[in-house]
Design a protein around this motif. Structure first.
Motif, PDB file in Angstrom:
ATOM      1  N   ALA A 143     -32.926 -25.664   0.269  1.00 20.68           N
ATOM      2  CA  ALA A 143     -32.884 -25.834  -1.184  1.00 20.68           C
ATOM      3  C   ALA A 143     -32.203 -24.656  -1.865  1.00 20.68           C
ATOM      4  N   ILE A 144     -32.514 -23.438  -1.395  1.00 27.16           N
ATOM      5  CA  ILE A 144     -31.903 -22.237  -1.977  1.00 27.16           C
ATOM      6  C   ILE A 144     -30.395 -22.221  -1.698  1.00 27.16           C
ATOM      7  N   GLU A 145     -30.013 -22.577  -0.467  1.00 28.89           N
ATOM      8  CA  GLU A 145     -28.589 -22.640  -0.120  1.00 28.89           C
ATOM      9  C   GLU A 145     -27.876 -23.690  -0.966  1.00 28.89           C
ATOM     10  N   TYR A 146     -28.563 -24.828  -1.222  1.00 26.39           N
ATOM     11  CA  TYR A 146     -27.990 -25.901  -2.042  1.00 26.39           C
ATOM     12  C   TYR A 146     -27.742 -25.407  -3.466  1.00 26.39           C
ATOM     13  N   CYS A 147     -28.723 -24.690  -4.043  1.00 23.32           N
ATOM     14  CA  CYS A 147     -28.573 -24.162  -5.404  1.00 23.32           C
ATOM     15  C   CYS A 147     -27.456 -23.131  -5.469  1.00 23.32           C
ATOM     16  N   SER A 148     -27.337 -22.315  -4.429  1.00 25.50           N
ATOM     17  CA  SER A 148     -26.268 -21.310  -4.387  1.00 25.50           C
ATOM     18  C   SER A 148     -24.896 -21.983  -4.357  1.00 25.50           C
ATOM     19  N   PHE A 158     -35.033 -31.498  -4.999  1.00 27.86           N
ATOM     20  CA  PHE A 158     -36.043 -31.824  -3.978  1.00 27.86           C
ATOM     21  C   PHE A 158     -35.333 -32.211  -2.691  1.00 27.86           C
ATOM     22  N   TYR A 159     -36.043 -32.096  -1.566  1.00 24.48           N
ATOM     23  CA  TYR A 159     -35.432 -32.321  -0.261  1.00 24.48           C
ATOM     24  C   TYR A 159     -35.065 -33.789  -0.070  1.00 24.48           C
ATOM     25  N   GLU A 160     -36.043 -34.680  -0.324  1.00 20.91           N
ATOM     26  CA  GLU A 160     -35.805 -36.121  -0.290  1.00 20.91           C
ATOM     27  C   GLU A 160     -36.848 -36.780  -1.179  1.00 20.91           C
ATOM     28  N   LEU A 161     -36.596 -38.016  -1.585  1.00 26.40           N
ATOM     29  CA  LEU A 161     -37.458 -38.677  -2.570  1.00 26.40           C
ATOM     30  C   LEU A 161     -38.893 -38.801  -2.098  1.00 26.40           C
ATOM     31  N   GLU A 178     -31.632 -33.954  -8.405  1.00 24.33           N
ATOM     32  CA  GLU A 178     -30.737 -34.051  -7.264  1.00 24.33           C
ATOM     33  C   GLU A 178     -31.531 -33.934  -5.966  1.00 24.33           C
ATOM     34  N   SER A 179     -31.209 -34.815  -5.012  1.00 21.63           N
ATOM     35  CA  SER A 179     -31.817 -34.779  -3.686  1.00 21.63           C
ATOM     36  C   SER A 179     -30.863 -34.098  -2.719  1.00 21.63           C
ATOM     37  N   ILE A 180     -31.393 -33.174  -1.929  1.00 27.58           N
ATOM     38  CA  ILE A 180     -30.545 -32.429  -0.992  1.00 27.58           C
ATOM     39  C   ILE A 180     -29.973 -33.348   0.083  1.00 27.58           C
ATOM     40  N   THR A 181     -30.764 -34.318   0.540  1.00 31.21           N
ATOM     41  CA  THR A 181     -30.347 -35.174   1.664  1.00 31.21           C
ATOM     42  C   THR A 181     -29.945 -36.579   1.231  1.00 31.21           C
ATOM     43  N   GLU A 182     -30.132 -36.918  -0.058  1.00 28.75           N
ATOM     44  CA  GLU A 182     -29.840 -38.288  -0.518  1.00 28.75           C
ATOM     45  C   GLU A 182     -29.004 -38.212  -1.794  1.00 28.75           C
ATOM     46  N   SER A 183     -27.725 -37.876  -1.654  1.00 32.01           N
ATOM     47  CA  SER A 183     -26.856 -37.663  -2.815  1.00 32.01           C
ATOM     48  C   SER A 183     -26.687 -38.919  -3.659  1.00 32.01           C
ATOM     49  N   TYR A 184     -26.854 -40.097  -3.053  1.00 30.59           N
ATOM     50  CA  TYR A 184     -26.701 -41.348  -3.795  1.00 30.59           C
ATOM     51  C   TYR A 184     -27.841 -41.572  -4.792  1.00 30.59           C
ATOM     52  N   LEU A 185     -28.897 -40.737  -4.722  1.00 29.84           N
ATOM     53  CA  LEU A 185     -30.009 -40.842  -5.669  1.00 29.84           C
ATOM     54  C   LEU A 185     -29.828 -39.956  -6.891  1.00 29.84           C
ATOM     55  N   ASN A 186     -28.914 -38.999  -6.823  1.00 36.91           N
ATOM     56  CA  ASN A 186     -28.743 -38.041  -7.907  1.00 36.91           C
ATOM     57  C   ASN A 186     -28.501 -38.744  -9.231  1.00 36.91           C
ATOM     58  N   SER A 187     -29.043 -38.181 -10.292  1.00 39.58           N
ATOM     59  CA  SER A 187     -29.007 -38.843 -11.602  1.00 39.58           C
ATOM     60  C   SER A 187     -27.600 -39.109 -12.112  1.00 39.58           C
ATOM     61  N   THR A 230     -24.945 -45.265  -8.425  1.00 41.74           N
ATOM     62  CA  THR A 230     -25.928 -46.107  -7.736  1.00 41.74           C
ATOM     63  C   THR A 230     -27.361 -45.600  -7.904  1.00 41.74           C
ATOM     64  N   SER A 231     -27.539 -44.569  -8.719  1.00 41.24           N
ATOM     65  CA  SER A 231     -28.836 -43.878  -8.797  1.00 41.24           C
ATOM     66  C   SER A 231     -29.999 -44.818  -9.123  1.00 41.24           C
ATOM     67  N   LYS A 232     -29.853 -45.599 -10.204  1.00 33.19           N
ATOM     68  CA  LYS A 232     -30.968 -46.437 -10.643  1.00 33.19           C
ATOM     69  C   LYS A 232     -31.336 -47.490  -9.602  1.00 33.19           C
ATOM     70  N   ILE A 233     -30.306 -48.109  -9.012  1.00 35.64           N
ATOM     71  CA  ILE A 233     -30.565 -49.158  -8.018  1.00 35.64           C
ATOM     72  C   ILE A 233     -31.217 -48.561  -6.774  1.00 35.64           C
ATOM     73  N   MET A 234     -30.633 -47.491  -6.256  1.00 31.58           N
ATOM     74  CA  MET A 234     -31.128 -46.895  -5.023  1.00 31.58           C
ATOM     75  C   MET A 234     -32.486 -46.227  -5.218  1.00 31.58           C
ATOM     76  N   LEU A 235     -32.719 -45.720  -6.418  1.00 32.86           N
ATOM     77  CA  LEU A 235     -33.993 -45.064  -6.690  1.00 32.86           C
ATOM     78  C   LEU A 235     -35.148 -46.038  -6.472  1.00 32.86           C
ATOM     79  N   GLY A 236     -35.019 -47.262  -7.016  1.00 31.48           N
ATOM     80  CA  GLY A 236     -36.071 -48.264  -6.841  1.00 31.48           C
ATOM     81  C   GLY A 236     -36.246 -48.663  -5.391  1.00 31.48           C
ATOM     82  N   MET A 237     -35.122 -48.811  -4.670  1.00 32.94           N
ATOM     83  CA  MET A 237     -35.185 -49.232  -3.270  1.00 32.94           C
ATOM     84  C   MET A 237     -35.833 -48.158  -2.393  1.00 32.94           C
TER      85      MET A 237
END
Length: 450
Positions: free
Chosen positions: A28-33, A74-77, A102-111, A115-122
């Motif tokens: 997470a720290i590396e991701y923020c950097s 967060f790491y994942e949802l 933003e999710s570190i491992t699930e970029s398709y969920l990022n706000s 595809t965020s809204k669709i994938m978020l529900g799934m």
């Protein structure tokens, strides 16, 4: 530069995941950097994702409500939560505050992803389903261990848990023995609570804990994941444990019988089959009371008059009333004789219909100006009187159509009334009895509704 709040969680169910907290934090720290985010705060916790009242998650919600950061990392949802409702509510609260996620491992969920809204529900649904499967698997495993005599829970006072087998702690075990003996000797719940500095629910838990009797149990209580409330379940199971008992069978069973005293004393008058029906001292109702004893039976149940204090043993009077009601119902002759002719009922319905049509024509005549207001009111009033008489007659005929099947059902219930539970006995007696006037067990007068 955006301020980022990092939320990290591992489950308290899968203990081997605890080591992954440091890995999540590092990534997470590396991701923020890499994203050039300034780390505002890191929230870490070890708790089940099914719970929405865990400390770290509550802290996260407070940070969102105060709008203290710009983006949630967060790491994942599934690390954020394992409930669809919880996730959607959290996302909604962030959108209101214009906080992105933003999710570190699930970029398709990022706000900011299309595809965020669709994938978020799934993904949220999958996370909740996976959680349900894990929970069921864990419960199945724990039930199996319990059925084999193991104790996969926190050890109660008096024991220590060693590899899911309870071992006696001698000093604490002596306290438990004295605790049970005091209760059998006549101590009340309040006296036990004060002497042993245990809460009121704690006293009940100790006295009913089958672990002290050398047994294990499973399924009697648990948290409802839909409501979040702790609930009791009567369909649990008790098994022989691998551990040594602190309390003998005789002492434990004696304590359970004495506990019934306190259960009865806390119940409302509705738990006695004749409460509200017995009259004494000029129509004063007699109510059920319970007197505790130090010897078996541990309680004496009786009906008492609030005016003169007259008391009558409950077992004796209830037995007399049940027998008399049984004889009365089984000897009723009207069960065989009140079968009415359906033709009469049909003819009454036809007359009612004709009168209703006639009333409608009178109202139409008034609207058309053919008759005046007073004439219309007078004629409608006469028809209404006829209708009331016919409707009453029709209701009497319908309610008196008692057939053979009903008779057989009534007889079957009454013949077995002594074996029914209290609620069913109350229901039967309430339908049959209007009131009971009583001065003593030799002078009883029952007023029936039928």
């Amino acid at each position: 530069m955006k301020k980022a709040l990092i939320y990290l969680r591992v489950s308290d169910i899968m203990q081997e995941e605890k080591d992954s907290l440091s890995n999540q934090e590092k990534q997470a720290i590396e991701y923020c950097s890499f994203k050039k985010y300034k780390v505002y705060k890191i929230i870490k916790e070890v708790a089940s994702g099914r719970s929405s009242d865990r400390d770290g998650f509550v802290e996260l919600q407070n940070e969102i409500s105060e709008n203290n950061f710009d983006v949630l990392i967060f790491y994942e949802l599934s690390r954020l939560a394992r409930s669809c409702v919880t996730i959607h509510n959290l996302v909604h609260s962030m959108r209101v505050k214009e906080i992105s996620f933003e999710s570190i491992t699930e970029s398709y969920l990022n706000s900011d992803a299309p595809t965020s809204k669709i994938m978020l529900g799934m993904i949220a649904s999958l996370a909740e389903t996976e959680s349900d499967i894990i929970s069921k698997r864990v419960k199945t495993r724990m039930k199996f261990l319990t059925s084999q005599g193991y104790y996969p829970f926190k050890a109660p006072f008096g024991y220590r848990n060693v590899n899911n087998i309870l071992e006696i702690v001698e000093e604490e075990a002596e306290v438990i023995k004295e605790f049970f003996q005091d209760f059998i000797d006549g101590y009340s719940i309040a006296q036990l609570r004060r002497k042993y500095n245990v809460s009121h629910p704690g006293v009940w838990r100790r006295l009913t804990n089958v672990a002290y009797n050398g047994k294990t149990k499973f399924g009697f209580e648990g948290k409802n994941h839909n409501t979040g409330k702790w609930e009791r379940n009567k369909e649990g199971e008790v098994f022989e444990g691998k551990h040594e008992a602190i309390i003998s069978d005789d002492v434990f069973n004696l304590a359970q019988r004495r506990l019934e005293t306190f259960k009865h004393s806390r119940r409302s008058k509705g738990t006695s089959i004749l409460s509200g029906l017995i009259n004494h001292c000029d129509k004063w109702k007699m109510y059920i009371k319970v007197q505790a004893r130090k010897t078996e039976p541990f309680y004496y149940k009786y009906y008492s008059c609030p005016v003169c204090g007259k008391s009558i043993g409950a077992d004796k009077i209830e037995s007399i009333i049940l027998e008399e009601v049984k004889d009365y119902i089984l000897n009723l002759k009207f069960l065989d004789t009140r079968i009415e002719n359906k033709k009469n009922s049909k003819s009454i319905k036809e007359i009612i219909k004709k009168l209703e049509d006639k009333k409608k024509r009178i109202i139409d005549s008034y609207i058309d100006g053919l008759i005046d207001r007073d004439t219309q009111k007078e004629r409608v009033s006469e028809i209404n009187k006829e209708l009331e008489a016919l409707v009453s007659k029709e209701e009497i005929e319908v309610t008196t159509q008692i057939n053979k099947t009903f008779k057989e059902e009534v007889i079957a219930i009454i013949e077995d009334i002594e074996n029914l539970d209290i609620k069913k006995q109350q229901a039967v007696l309430g339908l049959v009895i209007e009131k009971i006037d009583i001065s003593d067990t030799e002078d009883i007068k029952i007023y029936y509704k039928i």
